[in-house]
Design a protein around this motif. Structure first.
Motif, mmCIF file in Angstrom:
data_model
loop_
_atom_site.group_PDB
_atom_site.id
_atom_site.type_symbol
_atom_site.label_atom_id
_atom_site.label_comp_id
_atom_site.label_asym_id
_atom_site.label_seq_id
_atom_site.Cartn_x
_atom_site.Cartn_y
_atom_site.Cartn_z
ATOM 1 N N PHE A 101 0.833 -1.197 0.000
ATOM 2 C CA PHE A 101 0.000 0.000 0.000
ATOM 3 C C PHE A 101 0.872 1.254 0.000
ATOM 4 C CE2 PHE A 101 -3.147 -3.004 1.555
ATOM 5 C CZ PHE A 101 -4.327 -2.541 0.977
ATOM 6 N N LYS B 86 0.952 3.852 7.779
ATOM 7 C CA LYS B 86 0.508 2.631 8.454
ATOM 8 C C LYS B 86 -0.919 2.722 8.983
ATOM 9 C CE LYS B 86 1.864 -0.602 12.103
ATOM 10 N NZ LYS B 86 2.871 -0.931 13.139
ATOM 11 N N VAL C 174 -3.805 2.081 6.573
ATOM 12 C CA VAL C 174 -3.903 0.748 5.958
ATOM 13 C C VAL C 174 -4.352 -0.311 6.962
ATOM 14 C CG1 VAL C 174 -2.633 -0.964 4.601
ATOM 15 C CG2 VAL C 174 -1.997 1.441 4.449
ATOM 16 N N TYR D 192 3.472 -1.514 3.532
ATOM 17 C CA TYR D 192 3.122 -0.128 3.242
ATOM 18 C C TYR D 192 4.400 0.681 3.036
ATOM 19 C CZ TYR D 192 4.132 0.067 8.253
ATOM 20 O OH TYR D 192 4.736 -0.066 9.471
#
Length: 231
Positions: free
Chosen positions: A128, A132, A135, A150
């Protein structure tokens, strides 16, 4: 004189072979060709030439990116430790997302099913382009066979990852790498089924689309012979 001529020919072919064997890294290749591709792709999209845009993407991948060596990136993960690509010693499938880019209907279940089936043969990574905390919720939807990671420009050591992946081919993008981290194929995300598609149809389309990509890393029976389930 004849011997000298023979030596010159030998040296020529040795140099040619060395040049051909010289490994090109993905970062160099993408930087060399992305500008021209973006110009042509933007024009195609402005003219609503969807098929041409896809041909341009496929051409970039086939002619300039396949066979290049991926950098041994280290991704921040929701797991126990960070993800380093070379640590798996097997092919890797990376799919890039963003929290604001909603996966299509049936996409995550299809990925979970494939990861459950092929986890021993391929490492599945969802990356992603987010911080953090953005997500965290969606990360729970992926099963334990998938490493959810991420990356963000504001995080330490993420600048190269963001520059070479997010700011070049965008997202969602699927990267298929062999066990030596060489690019085998690159595709755009999932199947993107019509919004009115039933769940089963959407799931099936996504399953088959991702399975087709994984076919470049696996030698397995045809998807039509597999039992399709939504569990």
């Amino acid at each position: 004189m004849k011997n000298i001529y023979s030596i010159l020919i030998l040296l020529f072919f040795c140099n040619l072979t060395n040049a051909q064997d010289k490994e090109v890294d993905f970062n160099t290749a993408i930087k060399s060709h992305i500008k021209k591709y973006n110009i042509q792709s933007d024009i195609a999209h402005e003219n609503k030439e969807t098929e041409k845009a896809q041909v341009l993407f496929d051409s970039l991948v086939a002619n300039h990116l396949v066979g290049t060596k991926f950098e041994d990136f280290k991704f921040k993960s929701f797991g126990v430790k960070n993800v380093k690509l070379s640590s798996y010693n097997k092919p890797v499938f990376i799919l890039t997302y963003a929290s604001w880019c909603i996966p299509s209907k049936g996409e995550i279940p299809a990925l979970n099913k494939l990861a459950q089936k092929y986890a021993k043969n391929v490492k599945f990574i969802i990356l992603f382009w987010d911080k953090k905390f953005k997500v965290k919720d969606i990360a729970r939807k992926f099963n334990h066979n998938i490493a959810v990671c991420y990356a963000n420009e504001s995080y330490k050591n993420d600048a190269t990852i963001v520059s070479n992946l997010k700011h070049t081919l965008g997202f969602p993008t699927s990267y298929f790498l062999d066990q030596n981290l060489r690019v085998v194929n690159i595709k755009r995300g999932g199947a993107q089924p019509p919004s009115k598609s039933s769940y089963v149809k959407a799931y099936t389309m996504n399953y088959n689309a991702f399975r087709e990509g994984l076919g470049s890393l696996l030698i397995e029976k045809n998807i039509s012979n597999e039992q399709l389930t939504t569990n």
